[in-house]
Scaffold this active site. Structure first.
Site, mmCIF file in Angstrom:
data_model
loop_
_atom_site.group_PDB
_atom_site.id
_atom_site.type_symbol
_atom_site.label_atom_id
_atom_site.label_comp_id
_atom_site.label_asym_id
_atom_site.label_seq_id
_atom_site.Cartn_x
_atom_site.Cartn_y
_atom_site.Cartn_z
ATOM 1 N N ASP A 1 0.887 -1.159 0.000
ATOM 2 C CA ASP A 1 0.000 0.000 0.000
ATOM 3 C C ASP A 1 0.932 1.219 0.000
ATOM 4 O OD1 ASP A 1 -2.268 1.660 0.485
ATOM 5 O OD2 ASP A 1 -1.758 1.690 2.607
ATOM 6 N N LEU A 2 0.420 2.378 -0.400
ATOM 7 C CA LEU A 2 1.288 3.568 -0.449
ATOM 8 C C LEU A 2 1.064 4.481 0.764
ATOM 9 C CD1 LEU A 2 3.317 5.275 -2.161
ATOM 10 C CD2 LEU A 2 1.321 6.395 -3.149
ATOM 11 N N ASP A 3 -0.174 5.027 0.823
ATOM 12 C CA ASP A 3 -0.482 5.995 1.875
ATOM 13 C C ASP A 3 -0.508 5.307 3.236
ATOM 14 O OD1 ASP A 3 -1.436 8.093 3.403
ATOM 15 O OD2 ASP A 3 -3.511 7.791 2.797
ATOM 16 N N SER B 1 -2.044 0.724 -4.581
ATOM 17 C CA SER B 1 -2.606 1.940 -3.979
ATOM 18 C C SER B 1 -3.855 2.353 -4.735
ATOM 19 C CB SER B 1 -1.579 3.071 -4.050
ATOM 20 O OG SER B 1 -2.191 4.303 -3.736
ATOM 21 N N ALA B 2 -4.859 2.806 -3.979
ATOM 22 C CA ALA B 2 -6.101 3.275 -4.598
ATOM 23 C C ALA B 2 -5.914 4.632 -5.261
ATOM 24 C CB ALA B 2 -7.188 3.370 -3.537
ATOM 25 N N THR C 1 0.637 10.392 3.071
ATOM 26 C CA THR C 1 -0.120 11.368 2.266
ATOM 27 C C THR C 1 -1.467 11.680 2.904
ATOM 28 O OG1 THR C 1 -0.646 9.478 0.889
ATOM 29 C CG2 THR C 1 0.868 11.088 -0.040
ATOM 30 N N LYS D 1 -9.243 6.896 4.794
ATOM 31 C CA LYS D 1 -7.979 6.223 4.501
ATOM 32 C C LYS D 1 -8.203 4.957 3.673
ATOM 33 C CE LYS D 1 -5.383 8.174 8.301
ATOM 34 N NZ LYS D 1 -4.656 7.960 9.551
ATOM 35 N N LYS E 1 -10.827 -1.407 -2.068
ATOM 36 C CA LYS E 1 -10.560 -2.176 -0.850
ATOM 37 C C LYS E 1 -11.806 -2.060 0.024
ATOM 38 C CE LYS E 1 -5.774 -0.549 -1.183
ATOM 39 N NZ LYS E 1 -4.689 0.270 -0.635
ATOM 40 N N GLU F 1 -0.069 -3.165 4.705
ATOM 41 C CA GLU F 1 -1.198 -2.223 4.776
ATOM 42 C C GLU F 1 -1.305 -1.571 6.145
ATOM 43 O OE1 GLU F 1 -3.818 -0.607 3.837
ATOM 44 O OE2 GLU F 1 -4.104 -1.161 1.759
ATOM 45 N N ASP F 2 -1.871 -0.349 6.150
ATOM 46 C CA ASP F 2 -2.098 0.342 7.422
ATOM 47 C C ASP F 2 -3.589 0.513 7.710
ATOM 48 O OD1 ASP F 2 -2.377 2.219 5.269
ATOM 49 O OD2 ASP F 2 -2.466 3.791 6.795
HETATM 50 P P1 B16 Z 1 -6.440 9.855 -5.110
HETATM 51 P P2 B16 Z 1 -3.762 4.145 -0.493
HETATM 52 C C1 B16 Z 1 -5.609 6.068 -0.909
HETATM 53 O O1 B16 Z 1 -4.268 5.654 -0.940
HETATM 54 C C2 B16 Z 1 -5.775 7.071 0.223
HETATM 55 O O2 B16 Z 1 -5.563 6.437 1.477
HETATM 56 C C3 B16 Z 1 -7.179 7.642 0.194
HETATM 57 O O3 B16 Z 1 -7.334 8.594 1.241
HETATM 58 C C4 B16 Z 1 -7.416 8.301 -1.174
HETATM 59 O O4 B16 Z 1 -8.735 8.833 -1.264
HETATM 60 C C5 B16 Z 1 -7.208 7.247 -2.257
HETATM 61 O O5 B16 Z 1 -5.883 6.730 -2.157
HETATM 62 C C6 B16 Z 1 -7.394 7.838 -3.658
HETATM 63 O O6 B16 Z 1 -6.406 8.809 -3.892
HETATM 64 O O7 B16 Z 1 -7.502 10.865 -4.838
HETATM 65 O O8 B16 Z 1 -5.043 10.430 -5.093
HETATM 66 O O9 B16 Z 1 -6.698 9.066 -6.373
HETATM 67 O O10 B16 Z 1 -3.883 4.063 1.001
HETATM 68 O O11 B16 Z 1 -4.623 3.138 -1.227
HETATM 69 O O12 B16 Z 1 -2.336 4.149 -0.973
HETATM 70 MG MG MG Z 2 -2.962 3.134 3.333
#
Ligand code: B16
Ligand code: MG
Length: 220
Positions: A8-10, A116-117, A16, A45, A147, A171-172
């Site tokens: 996972d990224l964030d 990452s989403a 972020t 998140k 997810k 993952e967090d």
């Molecule tokens: P974007 P992850 C997710 O990242 C974030 O945790 C979530 O807060 C955010 O809305 C989502 O990515 C989409 O991000 O608006 O930049 O496309 O935890 O899956 O790495």
């Molecule tokens: Mg995350």
């Protein structure tokens, strides 16, 4: 035997969440007259951009007030604010321990990919100076479900060609751990057992991650 790792990224590679929070807060105060509290932010998140907007509108009792077109415009406004914030990111924003862990994985020839989403993941990884090692990133535009669905983790493992049962996911977020488990993978939780009880092994913070501990727990 472990064959590869999906990240996972964030919350795992970089934080972020604080920038997402700031951007949602600003947009929601200006356009929706809704206050995004730190508690509400916890529910954003790992949740996709459009789903995050729905969570915020629901919290403000305004889920019926906007057309799809208006919602896209609101999400775009938030994303423009977010992009300005992440444009200042550097390698200093990599979470503690992650550089060493990635080097460890590379030295042990484990393939790595990113689940990452975020549509902004490639830009963030570039800003962090990690494109040399994190070059395999799932395109969230190809996903049918967010997810906790396992789809993103399965796609991440497919990018590196590893069998799901021999892939480790980091993952967090609760939804992320659920997705990793639903894919039949081994789940590493970044956060205490009390917060992520479904993980196969937990590290309170990224600085505590240990490849040896993961390998040992996997083989048990
Ligand atoms: P974007 P992850 C997710 O990242 C974030 O945790 C979530 O807060 C955010 O809305 C989502 O990515 C989409 O991000 O608006 O930049 O496309 O935890 O899956 O790495
Ligand atoms: Mg995350």
């Amino acid at each position: 035997m472990i064959k590869g790792f999906v990240f996972d990224l964030d919350g795992v590679i970089t934080d972020t969440a604080k920038y997402h929070f700031q951007a949602w807060k600003e947009m929601a105060a200006k356009e929706l007259n809704i206050v995004v509290t730190p508690e509400l932010n916890e529910h954003l998140k790992g949740v996709s951009r459009m789903d995050s907007l729905d969570v915020i509108l629901r919290a403000g009792g305004k889920e019926q007030d906007y057309t799809q077109e208006q919602k896209v415009a609101l999400a775009t406004e938030k994303n423009d604010l977010y992009k300005k914030l992440i444009s200042h990111m550097t390698a200093a924003d990599i979470l503690p321990g992650i550089n060493d862990f990635l080097t460890d994985l590379q030295q042990n020839d484990y393939p790595i990919s990113v689940a990452s989403a975020s549509f902004n993941a490639p830009v963030i990884i570039e800003r962090l100076g990690l494109s040399y090692i994190l070059d395999k990133i799932v395109d969230p535009g190809t996903l049918h479900h967010g997810k906790p669905d396992p789809e993103i983790f399965e796609k991440a493992a497919d990018l590196i060609g590893t069998p799901y049962a021999e892939t480790v996911g980091l993952e967090d977020a609760t939804a992320g751990i659920a997705g990793i488990k639903a894919a039949g993978m081994f789940a590493v939780g970044i956060g205490p057992k009390s917060k992520l009880p479904a993980a196969d092994i937990n590290f309170d913070q990224t600085g505590d991650i240990s490849l040896t501990a993961i390998e040992r727990a996997f083989d048990r």
